[in-house]
Enzyme design. Structure first.
Site, PDB file in Angstrom:
ATOM      1  N   SER A   1       0.769  -1.230   0.000  1.00 15.79           N
ATOM      2  CA  SER A   1       0.000   0.000   0.000  1.00 15.79           C
ATOM      3  C   SER A   1       0.807   1.291   0.000  1.00 15.79           C
ATOM      4  CB  SER A   1      -0.993   0.032   1.160  1.00 15.79           C
ATOM      5  OG  SER A   1      -1.776  -1.130   1.185  1.00 15.79           O
TER       6      SER A   1
ATOM      7  N   SER B   1      -2.583  -4.280  -2.677  1.00 11.68           N
ATOM      8  CA  SER B   1      -2.040  -3.000  -2.243  1.00 11.68           C
ATOM      9  C   SER B   1      -3.154  -1.967  -2.118  1.00 11.68           C
ATOM     10  CB  SER B   1      -0.993  -2.519  -3.252  1.00 11.68           C
ATOM     11  OG  SER B   1      -0.275  -1.415  -2.758  1.00 11.68           O
TER      12      SER B   1
ATOM     13  N   GLU C   1      -3.822   1.809  -2.308  1.00 14.26           N
ATOM     14  CA  GLU C   1      -3.387   3.156  -2.653  1.00 14.26           C
ATOM     15  C   GLU C   1      -4.556   4.102  -2.377  1.00 14.26           C
ATOM     16  OE1 GLU C   1      -0.300   0.778  -3.993  1.00 14.26           O
ATOM     17  OE2 GLU C   1      -2.387   0.552  -4.587  1.00 14.26           O
TER      18      GLU C   1
END
Length: 374
Positions: A244, A282, A284
């Site tokens: 992330s 991840s 974001e």
């Protein structure tokens, strides 16, 4: 450890502010509390801690004069409290806190305690702190709650004390970035700023994403030339290219919540320029805040004429450039860190990486690419 510009790397064309950081936005403060300990494994001890808290103060009166806010998600495998409220009301009222995934609830509690002390009227109103997280469990032992209330207070106090400084803030393996890894190397906290149209735009990142072969340094595909990281221990093969990135934009431009959301979305373009493809696992998550126009507790604007439409284009450019540079700053300023189970994230500040990027090396440490790199 050097920042990208110390190495001669110039990202984009816009000028930076004096500190090339979020601190260039008037009234903004940035502070860290770094938690590093080496204790026996639980239950005898708390294990290996490589974690911490980072606090970004947007304005010391944000509770009474709320700041416009908005967010955007590139890949949603993560959490950021306050995001939904910002989407609904277009505002925020607390500092931004960053930490590791399993500490989010503890930091949220402490953020509420801090606000209750600073603004007692919170007890008869309601408040939702902004707290974002990334997973640092590659280096940090997450089986114990490693962050204490005192750490959150220390980060907040440091942020308040940093306002108005002319010194760039600590970056890399500090605060919430202590246990983070980025693009196959050590990551962490990175920041950069741009000045355009009489306004300053600052970007703060907590970088914890990507695979080594994806790394791009100012347009140069360094990771492709380096090749994938070669496992040296069985556990290295289990490392996934995810983890992330929380991206925070703050500007002194007069923008509303809708425009903040648009600014936040541009952080993803800066990450892409550094190599991010937003892997499945991840998160974001980006938020943007404006201090050039303020709101009262009922959400009424103060009457300042806002920037919107095509007038935002220069700010978009500023966000993208600053985000790309913040990624590089988070990596080059971070030393090699070894954490739990001997897991190690190597510093990107090596002659091998710099040579592939076309940068003159000033480091005496050379991790070198594997012999079969092409």
């Amino acid at each position: 450890m050097p920042r990208a510009r110390d190495l001669g790397i110039r990202v984009g064309s816009l000028p930076t502010g004096p500190t090339n950081s979020v601190l260039d936005v008037a009234g903004v403060g940035l502070g860290h509390a770094t938690v590093v300990r080496d204790e026996p494994d639980p239950p005898q001890g708390r294990g290996i801690a490589r974690t911490g808290v980072t606090c970004l103060v947007l304005a010391d009166d944000a509770f009474t004069r709320m700041v416009p806010a908005g967010g955007a998600v590139l890949n949603g495998a993560g959490e950021c409290t306050g995001f939904i409220t910002a989407a609904e009301w277009g505002s925020a009222e607390t500092p931004v806190y960053l930490t590791s995934t399993l500490q989010l609830g503890r930091v949220y509690d402490s953020a509420c305690r801090i606000e209750l002390e600073v603004n007692p009227s919170c007890a008869t109103d309601f408040i939702i702190p902004v707290v974002g997280e990334c997973d640092d469990s590659w280096l940090n032992d997450a089986r114990r709650m490693q962050v204490e209330h005192e750490d959150v207070v220390a980060a907040y106090d440091a942020a308040m004390a940093s306002r108005g400084t002319t010194t760039p803030p600590p970056e890399g393996a500090v605060g919430s970035g202590t246990g983070m890894s980025c693009l196959g190397f050590k990551g962490g906290i990175g920041t950069s700023s741009r000045v355009v149209g009489g306004h300053t735009v600052g970007v703060l990142l907590m970088t914890n994403f990507g695979a080594r072969e994806e790394l791009i340094v100012n347009g140069v595909p360094v990771g492709r030339a380096w090749g994938p990281a070669v496992p040296t221990r069985p556990t290295d093969a289990d490392r996934k290219p995810a983890g992330s990135c929380i991206g925070i934009v703050v500007t002194d431009a007069p923008v509303d919540g809708a425009s903040c959301a648009r600014l936040a979305r541009r952080v993803g373009l800066g990450l892409a320029r550094a190599g991010s493809v937003a892997h499945h696992g991840s998160g974001e998550i980006f938020m943007a805040f404006g201090t050039g126009m303020r709101l009262d507790r009922e959400g009424r604007a103060d009457g300042t004429q806002i920037l919107t439409g095509r007038d935002l284009d220069p700010l978009f450019t500023a966000v993208v450039e600053a985000a790309e540079e913040a990624v590089l700053n988070s990596m080059f300023t971070a030393p090699t860190v070894t954490g739990r189970d001997g897991n190690t994230s190597e510093s990107a500040y090596t002659p091998a990486v710099l040579d592939l990027a076309g940068v003159v090396s000033t480091s005496s440490t050379d991790a070198g690419p594997p012999s079969d790199a092409s």
